[in-house]
Write an enzyme that holds these catalytic residues in place. Structure first.
Site, PDB file in Angstrom:
ATOM      1  N   CYS A   1     -39.113 -32.403-111.814  1.00  0.00           N
ATOM      2  CA  CYS A   1     -38.527 -31.080-112.267  1.00  0.00           C
ATOM      3  C   CYS A   1     -38.959 -31.317-114.122  1.00  0.00           C
ATOM      4  O   CYS A   1     -38.026 -31.748-114.685  1.00  0.00           O
ATOM      5  CB  CYS A   1     -37.299 -30.697-111.948  1.00  0.00           C
ATOM      6  SG  CYS A   1     -36.834 -29.032-112.780  1.00  0.00           S
ATOM      7  N   LEU A   2     -40.084 -30.681-114.394  1.00  0.00           N
ATOM      8  CA  LEU A   2     -40.337 -30.883-115.796  1.00  0.00           C
ATOM      9  C   LEU A   2     -41.137 -29.893-116.105  1.00  0.00           C
ATOM     10  O   LEU A   2     -42.431 -29.521-115.564  1.00  0.00           O
ATOM     11  CB  LEU A   2     -40.995 -32.120-115.828  1.00  0.00           C
ATOM     12  CG  LEU A   2     -41.627 -32.599-117.521  1.00  0.00           C
ATOM     13  CD1 LEU A   2     -40.155 -32.927-118.267  1.00  0.00           C
ATOM     14  CD2 LEU A   2     -42.344 -33.847-117.434  1.00  0.00           C
TER      15      LEU A   2
END
Ligand SMILES: [Zn+2]
Ligand SMILES: [Zn+2]
Ligand SMILES: [Zn+2]
Ligand SMILES: [Zn+2]
Ligand SMILES: [Zn+2]
Ligand SMILES: [Zn+2]
EC number: 2.3.2.23
Lengths: 219, 521
Positions: A88-89
């Site tokens: 998750c970026l």
């Protein structure tokens, strides 16, 4: 020449020529659009000493569409799925910009390891662990680095006695807690599964009654 | 086709006044909405003294809320200008404008306070000291470059590829600068230039703008049918409270066949009259949640209640006759058909007595399931019957066409069936939704009157349905035609009454519910 191909070839070459950088990009097969990146875990973090491998897929409309990356190496981190390696970026999603490169993205992953963001988690269980006890979380993350990423870990080398402890340490739990419920006749793997899901760690353990755990174990 | 085309067959009065169950609305082609958009842009551009492209970005940023935009802009113009992606932060206020380092100041024309938002592109090749290589494609043969007001320069080819992808793949109308972390948005002239050779994508971009405008305006709704670009304007249904008294079913465009009919008030893409949106939504959710329980009903076969042989339903008519024992029964309630023709026909009504008598929890829950199944069964059956009658008609139609060739019937003379099938279909849709409504209607006089209308319509529809399944032979056509035509007129009247009375009831606040309903106290 295809714009994507030119760009990726240049990126791979630039990365090879950059001797100062510790970021590596390698071909997986003959396609330049499926790659494997790797970088060392950052200093002064639980990931220090490990080498982390990342699966890279360059999509059709790269660089106008974000590159797809996920960890091959198992990582214990709130923003990385402990099961699938999904990340998750923001720059891998909406905040992607065509000026970003494979290398700069890998560097961003490296710095993600330095600065977990538990409020925007990919792995909710790991994030809970982090929020409950950072110390215990770091111990587990270090252990994962040790067994999955070839890092030194905190416990030095693994001896045979410790092999039994493995799954407890992997789950970030305490030996005494597990044996307590194991003693009631429940299977160890089941106990670990339930305690991990319920985040039975640190001060949080006091908030969870034995009855609730047993309820869960009986399900 | 109009009813009038059938000559004397259908004596239905000309539609002159709007009925209670109909609603006032207007269908707008995309060009009409584009004019509305242009008006708003002109308006803002005029009062702020900014270019149209900047006014457009400001409006888009504020979701086309002119009043809020004016208020905010008067309060702090540069903050809004930056937030809308028109100027980079450091250049937001005129005083902070530095010298334009890249190409003289030809593009620095100021319009009343802030910098022109974008250069016309592709800009002439930049006069840079050393050859400039685009940092995205690294293609040193590129000669044409462009940048937004932030001066983040990239080659025109990359801009075009990027903008095309944003529009085509992501459906984005606010396209940000390609530089990392830069919040500038490409103004329309910039997008247009990038898409000079791709009018189709430029077209799509304009459609996205229109869609955004429509989505931001409660008086408007975009037609939900795939690739349709019409918009419906229906201010009477724009407020939530209006939806407790009206069912805003609208049709887009003049020429779609079948017409694009949808609800202005909710996402249901079909005509759910006479039921208001909140009841329709509640019912559909209930059906989804209980789908497993009710699945068995959808099956097309049942057992004869007399001889237990399997009977398959293959038309829309619910009057079944067992092939084996000739027992006649109702497909819906499985009761003998003979009872359906008489005054005590009550296939549509649920006998609530069982529920009252139920004492313990288990029989209560069984009663509530039975009650639900009563309504669901009829709901599903009308849906299924409507489909089956259309399928069956397809076969009949072929036969009628053949007859037209072999006998001396005219085209007009064989059309009565088509008209009747259409009417049956329409009425079954009404009936279907009346069961959703009846499920939530509180017991009492009003519900009984509602169910009287429902029963009359249902009986008329079943009769007509049955006629439609008659064996068609050239000899019987004239009599059949008369019967079908009469029945069709009657059915259509019953449907009118059902819709009209229910709609009036909503306006008068006559309907009471047995559960809390959104918007009712
Ligand atoms: Zn380029
Ligand atoms: Zn920029
Ligand atoms: Zn339409
Ligand atoms: Zn609706
Ligand atoms: Zn039978
Ligand atoms: Zn019946």
């Amino acid at each position: 020449m295809d714009a994507r191909l030119r760009r990726v070839n240049k990126e791979i070459a630039d990365c090879k020529n950059d001797k100062a950088s510790n970021i590596k990009i390698d071909l997986v097969d003959s396609s330049p659009f499926h790659l494997k990146g790797s970088f060392p875990g950052p200093k002064d973090t639980p990931y220090e000493g490990g080498v982390f491998e990342v699966d890279i897929v360059v999509p059709e409309s790269y660089p106008f569409q974000a590159v797809k990356m996920k960890f091959i190496t198992k990582v214990y981190h709130p923003n990385i799925s402990s099961a699938s390696g999904a990340i998750c970026l923001d720059i891998l999603k909406d905040a992607w910009s065509p000026v970003l490169t494979l290398k700069s993205t890998l560097i961003s992953l490296q710095s993600l390891l330095c600065s977990p963001e538990p409020n925007d988690p990919q792995d909710a269980e790991v994030a809970k662990h982090y929020m409950t006890s950072k110390k215990s979380f770091e111990e587990t993350a270090r252990y994962w680095t040790h067994i999955y990423a070839g890092g030194l870990g905190s416990k030095g080398k693994v001896d045979t006695k410790e092999a039994a402890k493995d799954e407890i340490a992997i789950a970030g739990l305490e030996q005494t807690h597990v044996t307590q419920f194991e003693g009631l006749g429940f299977e160890r793997s089941k106990v670990i599964d339930v305690l991990r899901r319920m985040n039975y760690r640190g001060s949080n353990a006091a908030n969870i009654s034995d009855e609730r755990i047993i309820d869960e174990l009986l399900k | 086709m109009d009813m009038d085309d059938f000559g004397d067959d259908f004596k239905v009065p000309q539609r002159t006044v709007r009925k209670t169950y109909e609603i006032e609305y207007e269908s707008l082609p995309q060009s009409a909405v584009e004019r509305l958009v242009a008006n708003d842009i002109d308006h803002i551009s005029g009062i702020f003294g900014v270019e149209a492209s900047a006014a457009s970005l400001l409006l888009r940023y504020m979701n086309w809320n002119k009043e809020r935009l004016i208020e905010k802009y008067m309060d702090n113009a540069s903050a809004v200008t930056v937030a809308a992606g028109i100027s980079p932060p450091s250049r937001a206020s005129p005083s902070a404008l530095g010298p334009d380092r890249s190409q003289g100041s030809s593009s620095g024309t100021r319009t009343s306070g802030f910098r022109r938002s974008a250069r016309q592109t592709p800009a002439p090749p930049k006069a840079k000291p050393q050859p400039f290589v685009c940092p995205i494609c690294f293609d040193d043969t590129q000669a044409s470059f462009a940048a937004l007001a932030c001066d983040h320069t990239f080659c025109s080819g990359c801009w075009t590829a990027y903008i095309t992808g944003k529009i085509r793949e992501e459906g984005e109308h606010a396209i940000r600068c390609m530089a990392e972390g830069c919040a500038l948005v490409a103004p329309d002239p910039f997008v247009r230039t990038a898409l000079t050779d791709d009018p189709e994508t430029w077209e799509r971009f304009n459609e996205l703008l229109v869609r955004h405008f429509v989505a931001s305006n409660p008086n408007l709704k975009y037609c939900p049918y795939p690739s349709c670009t019409y918009t419906v304007s229906c201010p009477t249904a724009a407020s939530k409270s209006a939806l407790t008294t009206i069912v805003p079913i609208v049709t887009c465009g003049p020429d779609a066949n079948p017409p694009h009919r949808f609800c202005f008030g909710c996402p249901i893409e079909s005509d759910h009259r006479p039921v208001i949106c909140s009841i329709a939504k509640m019912w559909l959710k209930k059906c989804r949640d209980d789908s497993e329980t009710a699945n068995w009903i959808k099956s097309n076969t049942k057992e004869c209640s007399n001889c237990q042989s399997t009977i398959e339903k293959n038309g829309g008519c619910n009057h079944m006759t067992c092939k084996k024992c000739k027992h006649e029964f109702c497909w819906v309630c499985m009761g003998p058909w003979s009872e359906h023709g008489t005054a005590w026909y009550s296939c549509n009504r649920y006998d609530e007595k069982g529920g009252v008598d139920a004492r313990d929890a288990q029989s209560k829950s069984r009663a509530s399931l039975e009650r639900y199944l009563h309504y669901y069964n009829r709901w599903a059956n009308h849906e299924q019957s409507a489909k089956l009658s259309v399928e069956l008609y397809a076969k009949t139609e072929k036969k009628m066409e053949e007859m037209q060739v072999t006998s001396n019937l005219t085209w007009i003379e064989v059309q009565f069936m088509k008209k009747a099938v259409d009417e049956v279909f329409k009425c079954r849709m009404t009936l279907k939704w009346t069961y959703a409504m009846a499920y939530y209607l509180e017991k009492g006089n009003e519900k009984e009157l509602f169910e009287d209308n429902q029963r009359d319509l249902e009986r008329a529809v079943e009769d007509l349905s049955e006629l439609l399944e008659s064996q068609i032979e050239p000899e019987i056509i004239p009599t059949l035609r008369q019967k079908v035509t009469d029945k069709t007129v009657y059915v259509s009247k019953r449907n009118e009454i059902m819709l009209e009375d229910t709609a009036k009831g909503f306006l008068e606040g006559r309907w009471q519910w047995n559960v809390p309903v959104e918007g009712f106290d």
